[in-house]
Write a protein that holds these residues in place. Structure first.
Motif, short mmCIF file in Angstrom:
data_model
loop_
_atom_site.label_atom_id
_atom_site.label_comp_id
_atom_site.label_asym_id
_atom_site.label_seq_id
_atom_site.Cartn_x
_atom_site.Cartn_y
_atom_site.Cartn_z
N GLN A 159 0.85 -1.19 0.00
CA GLN A 159 0.00 0.00 0.00
C GLN A 159 0.88 1.23 0.00
O GLN A 159 1.93 1.26 0.63
CB GLN A 159 -0.96 0.01 1.18
CG GLN A 159 -0.39 0.39 2.53
CD GLN A 159 -0.16 1.90 2.76
OE1 GLN A 159 -0.91 2.73 2.25
NE2 GLN A 159 0.86 2.24 3.50
N LEU A 160 0.43 2.22 -0.73
CA LEU A 160 1.04 3.54 -0.72
C LEU A 160 -0.06 4.55 -0.49
O LEU A 160 -1.13 4.45 -1.10
CB LEU A 160 1.70 3.85 -2.08
CG LEU A 160 2.15 5.31 -2.26
CD1 LEU A 160 3.42 5.59 -1.46
CD2 LEU A 160 2.34 5.65 -3.72
N ARG A 172 2.19 2.67 -9.52
CA ARG A 172 0.88 2.05 -9.26
C ARG A 172 -0.17 3.13 -8.99
O ARG A 172 -1.30 3.04 -9.46
CB ARG A 172 0.96 1.08 -8.08
CG ARG A 172 1.86 -0.11 -8.29
CD ARG A 172 1.35 -1.04 -9.38
NE ARG A 172 2.31 -2.11 -9.58
CZ ARG A 172 2.01 -3.39 -9.73
NH1 ARG A 172 0.76 -3.77 -9.75
NH2 ARG A 172 2.95 -4.28 -9.89
N LEU A 173 0.20 4.15 -8.23
CA LEU A 173 -0.73 5.24 -7.97
C LEU A 173 -1.09 5.96 -9.27
O LEU A 173 -2.26 6.26 -9.52
CB LEU A 173 -0.14 6.22 -6.95
CG LEU A 173 -1.04 7.39 -6.55
CD1 LEU A 173 -2.35 6.91 -5.92
CD2 LEU A 173 -0.29 8.31 -5.58
N HIS A 191 -5.32 9.03 -3.61
CA HIS A 191 -4.15 9.22 -2.75
C HIS A 191 -3.67 7.92 -2.14
O HIS A 191 -2.62 7.87 -1.51
CB HIS A 191 -4.47 10.23 -1.65
CG HIS A 191 -5.48 9.71 -0.69
ND1 HIS A 191 -6.82 9.68 -0.99
CD2 HIS A 191 -5.35 9.17 0.54
CE1 HIS A 191 -7.48 9.14 0.04
NE2 HIS A 191 -6.61 8.81 0.97
N LEU A 192 -4.45 6.86 -2.29
CA LEU A 192 -4.13 5.54 -1.75
C LEU A 192 -4.21 4.53 -2.87
O LEU A 192 -5.16 4.55 -3.66
CB LEU A 192 -5.13 5.16 -0.65
CG LEU A 192 -5.08 3.69 -0.21
CD1 LEU A 192 -3.96 3.49 0.81
CD2 LEU A 192 -6.40 3.24 0.35
N VAL A 193 -3.22 3.64 -2.93
CA VAL A 193 -3.26 2.56 -3.89
C VAL A 193 -2.80 1.28 -3.20
O VAL A 193 -1.89 1.30 -2.36
CB VAL A 193 -2.40 2.86 -5.14
CG1 VAL A 193 -0.92 2.99 -4.80
CG2 VAL A 193 -2.61 1.81 -6.22
N LEU A 194 -3.45 0.19 -3.54
CA LEU A 194 -3.11 -1.14 -3.06
C LEU A 194 -2.76 -2.00 -4.27
O LEU A 194 -3.33 -1.80 -5.35
CB LEU A 194 -4.30 -1.78 -2.33
CG LEU A 194 -4.95 -0.96 -1.22
CD1 LEU A 194 -6.20 -1.68 -0.71
CD2 LEU A 194 -3.98 -0.71 -0.09
N TRP A 195 -1.85 -2.94 -4.08
CA TRP A 195 -1.54 -3.91 -5.14
C TRP A 195 -0.87 -5.11 -4.50
O TRP A 195 -0.27 -5.02 -3.44
CB TRP A 195 -0.69 -3.29 -6.25
CG TRP A 195 0.74 -3.01 -5.93
CD1 TRP A 195 1.83 -3.76 -6.27
CD2 TRP A 195 1.27 -1.89 -5.20
NE1 TRP A 195 2.98 -3.19 -5.81
CE2 TRP A 195 2.66 -2.02 -5.14
CE3 TRP A 195 0.69 -0.78 -4.58
CZ2 TRP A 195 3.47 -1.10 -4.49
CZ3 TRP A 195 1.50 0.14 -3.93
CH2 TRP A 195 2.88 -0.03 -3.91
#
Length: 177
Positions: free
Chosen positions: A13-14, A130-131, A110-114
């Motif tokens: 996560q970012l 990814r974001l 503002h949030l990305v999961l992968w």
């Protein structure tokens, strides 16, 4: 025993946040005071794997890869449930409730999961890509959010692409004339 068709996966996560004031401004002090206890809580949460920290520091707030006013938080979790529990069922929730005191309102994701192969440590560059993918194309198995999540199985193709290539077999010695 048959090998699993999918590699073991962890969730990366970012999240990024744009400061309303410089980091050393007294108006940001309450946020700064919460960093150590919240990071300690993350480190002790079941399912926590890793978080980005600046070399020689306790956190990553000094790193500014997304802009001078933007702080980044990058971490890895065993699964989505572990991250959710930390984000919404711990002291971290207080930070989220007060975020408008310290950060600009988000106008884009503002949030990305992968999903990543277990054992892989994502880079900040990878995370920002990814974001950007999420912002440009919306949620997909490659980049998603809590509200639009995908399972590791759904992201299997992307996970396999992220695995390092197996070492090439040694070539036989050249024949001598």
């Amino acid at each position: 025993m048959t090998a699993s068709p999918h590699p073991a996966a962890h969730l990366a996560q970012l999240n990024v946040a744009t400061l309303l004031h410089p980091f050393d401004d007294p108006r940001i002090a309450p946020f700064v005071e919460m960093l150590d206890p919240v990071n300690a809580a993350a480190d002790g949460t079941p399912g926590f794997v890793w978080r980005l920290v600046e070399e020689g520091e306790a956190d990553a707030t000094g790193l500014r890869p997304a802009g001078e006013n933007v702080i980044v938080n990058l971490s890895v979790w065993e699964n989505q449930e572990a991250l959710w529990d930390f984000a919404y069922r711990s002291g971290h929730l207080e930070v989220m409730r007060r975020r408008r005191e310290w950060f600009e309102r988000h106008v884009e994701a503002h949030l990305v999961l992968w999903w990543i192969p277990a054992g892989h440590i994502p880079t900040v560059t990878e995370a920002l890509e990814r974001l950007a993918d999420l912002r440009a194309h919306g949620p997909s198995p490659r980049a998603f959010t809590f509200a639009s999540s995908y399972s590791a199985a759904e992201a299997a193709e992307d996970l396999l692409a992220a695995l390092p290539a197996p070492p090439a077999e040694a070539a036989p010695p050249a024949a001598r004339p």
